[in-house]
Motif scaffolding. Structure first.
Motif, PDB file in Angstrom:
ATOM      1  N   LEU A 136       0.848  -1.193   0.000  1.00 25.60           N
ATOM      2  CA  LEU A 136       0.000   0.000   0.000  1.00 25.60           C
ATOM      3  C   LEU A 136       0.880   1.239   0.000  1.00 25.60           C
ATOM      4  CD1 LEU A 136      -1.579   0.670   3.527  1.00 25.60           C
ATOM      5  CD2 LEU A 136       0.598  -0.469   3.140  1.00 25.60           C
ATOM      6  N   THR A 137       0.242   2.379  -0.258  1.00 21.47           N
ATOM      7  CA  THR A 137       0.969   3.646  -0.323  1.00 21.47           C
ATOM      8  C   THR A 137       0.389   4.620   0.694  1.00 21.47           C
ATOM      9  OG1 THR A 137       1.463   3.331  -2.670  1.00 21.47           O
ATOM     10  CG2 THR A 137       1.641   5.570  -1.804  1.00 21.47           C
ATOM     11  N   ILE A 138       1.254   5.205   1.509  1.00 19.00           N
ATOM     12  CA  ILE A 138       0.856   6.198   2.495  1.00 19.00           C
ATOM     13  C   ILE A 138       1.716   7.443   2.280  1.00 19.00           C
ATOM     14  CG2 ILE A 138       0.608   6.729   4.955  1.00 19.00           C
ATOM     15  CD1 ILE A 138       0.477   3.713   5.489  1.00 19.00           C
ATOM     16  N   ALA A 142       5.443   3.972  -0.844  1.00 18.79           N
ATOM     17  CA  ALA A 142       5.030   2.575  -0.933  1.00 18.79           C
ATOM     18  C   ALA A 142       5.650   1.799   0.223  1.00 18.79           C
ATOM     19  CB  ALA A 142       5.457   1.979  -2.264  1.00 18.79           C
ATOM     20  N   LEU A 143       4.827   0.995   0.907  1.00 19.67           N
ATOM     21  CA  LEU A 143       5.293   0.275   2.079  1.00 19.67           C
ATOM     22  C   LEU A 143       5.033  -1.223   1.953  1.00 19.67           C
ATOM     23  CD1 LEU A 143       4.256   3.243   3.337  1.00 19.67           C
ATOM     24  CD2 LEU A 143       5.000   2.111   5.428  1.00 19.67           C
ATOM     25  N   SER A 144       5.947  -1.989   2.527  1.00 30.19           N
ATOM     26  CA  SER A 144       5.803  -3.435   2.664  1.00 30.19           C
ATOM     27  C   SER A 144       5.634  -3.776   4.141  1.00 30.19           C
ATOM     28  CB  SER A 144       7.055  -4.136   2.122  1.00 30.19           C
ATOM     29  OG  SER A 144       8.173  -3.844   2.946  1.00 30.19           O
ATOM     30  N   LEU A 145       5.326  -5.035   4.422  1.00 29.28           N
ATOM     31  CA  LEU A 145       5.257  -5.483   5.813  1.00 29.28           C
ATOM     32  C   LEU A 145       6.613  -5.330   6.495  1.00 29.28           C
ATOM     33  CD1 LEU A 145       3.030  -8.670   5.434  1.00 29.28           C
ATOM     34  CD2 LEU A 145       2.373  -6.494   6.477  1.00 29.28           C
ATOM     35  N   ASN A 146       7.684  -5.637   5.781  1.00 32.37           N
ATOM     36  CA  ASN A 146       9.017  -5.463   6.358  1.00 32.37           C
ATOM     37  C   ASN A 146       9.312  -4.002   6.658  1.00 32.37           C
ATOM     38  OD1 ASN A 146       9.922  -8.063   6.708  1.00 32.37           O
ATOM     39  ND2 ASN A 146      11.028  -8.164   4.767  1.00 32.37           N
TER      40      ASN A 146
END
Length: 260
Positions: A136-138, A142-146
């Protein structure tokens, strides 16, 4: 060809066992302690109430029972968080935000790929699981779980108990808590999660003088300290006889935490 394939499998396996380091993403350090507003996590709480099953040693998730409406509500919750700038809230509010987001994204990943036997089956051919995928993007990031766990939660809050509250949808993982995190209940849930895991056989299993620990304590030994520090940490929460870490081995069950 068989040799090449074997080497690739070994590479993937090795990658999966190497835990990411905590490396701060400075952008997410900002907070507004003067802001007393709260973030609504009721949609996530509704999901937990409806599909999480509590057992004495394990919480399981009824992935097969999640309706289309349930999936929509979960997606709506995640989209709502993605549209929220957590930096404009207090640090306590942010902590709850990131933990809930991590766990909700993990559940959504399983639902999007269900049925499957293990979260480790997700990701690309050279990946051990989906943790590096940008989900997702905040704020245009862009972000991952890590990213959430190792670049935000661990380096900003520097609390080993974080490992007890981010859930990887596996039987070996610390339980997904039945309560959504909030600024008010985070400390209680951190303590509750640590105690539940350390007093479960998947966390600490004692057989005579031998102790079988969750691989979490091996992967993230930098967060728990040396053997003496880890022993003190475990005994802080152990009920009954204290554990002595003389002969240690590690194990982790990546089987999906599914309730039938």
């Amino acid at each position: 060809m068989r040799i090449i394939f074997t080497l690739l499998l070994l590479l993937v396996s090795a990658t999966g066992s190497a835990a990411p380091k905590a490396e701060l993403w400075p952008y997410w350090q900002q907070s507004n302690e003067a802001n007393t507003a709260t973030i609504d996590h009721s949609l996530w709480q509704h999901t937990l109430n409806k599909y999480l099953v509590l057992h004495p040693q394990q919480t399981l998730f009824r992935y097969h029972a999640v309706s289309s409406n349930g999936k929509y509500d979960l997606d709506r919750y995640i989209r709502k968080l993605a549209a929220t700038d957590p930096r404009s809230y207090s640090k306590d509010e942010q902590f709850a935000y990131w933990v809930n987001l991590y766990n909700a994204l993990t559940v959504q990943l399983i639902l999007d790929n269900y049925p499957l036997k293990s979260i480790t089956k997700l990701g690309g051919f050279f990946s051990f699981g989906p943790w590096d995928e940008k989900l997702l993007t905040i704020n245009n990031n862009a972000l991952s779980l890590n990213d959430i766990e190792h670049r935000i939660l661990r380096p900003i809050w520097q609390d080993a108990r974080i490992h007890y509250v981010v859930n990887c949808a596996s039987l070996g993982c610390p339980d997904l808590q039945p309560e959504a995190f909030t600024a008010d209940n985070s400390e209680k849930l951190l303590e509750q999660s640590a105690s539940r895991f350390i007093n479960s056989t998947k966390g600490v299993k004692v057989t005579g003088s031998k102790v079988l620990l969750s691989s979490i304590y091996n992967w993230y030994s930098i967060d728990f300290g040396n053997k003496s520090m880890l022993q003190n940490h475990l005994n802080q929460y152990r009920k009954g006889k204290h554990v002595e870490l003389n002969s240690i081995s590690y194990d982790y069950d990546w089987t999906l935490n599914e309730a039938r």
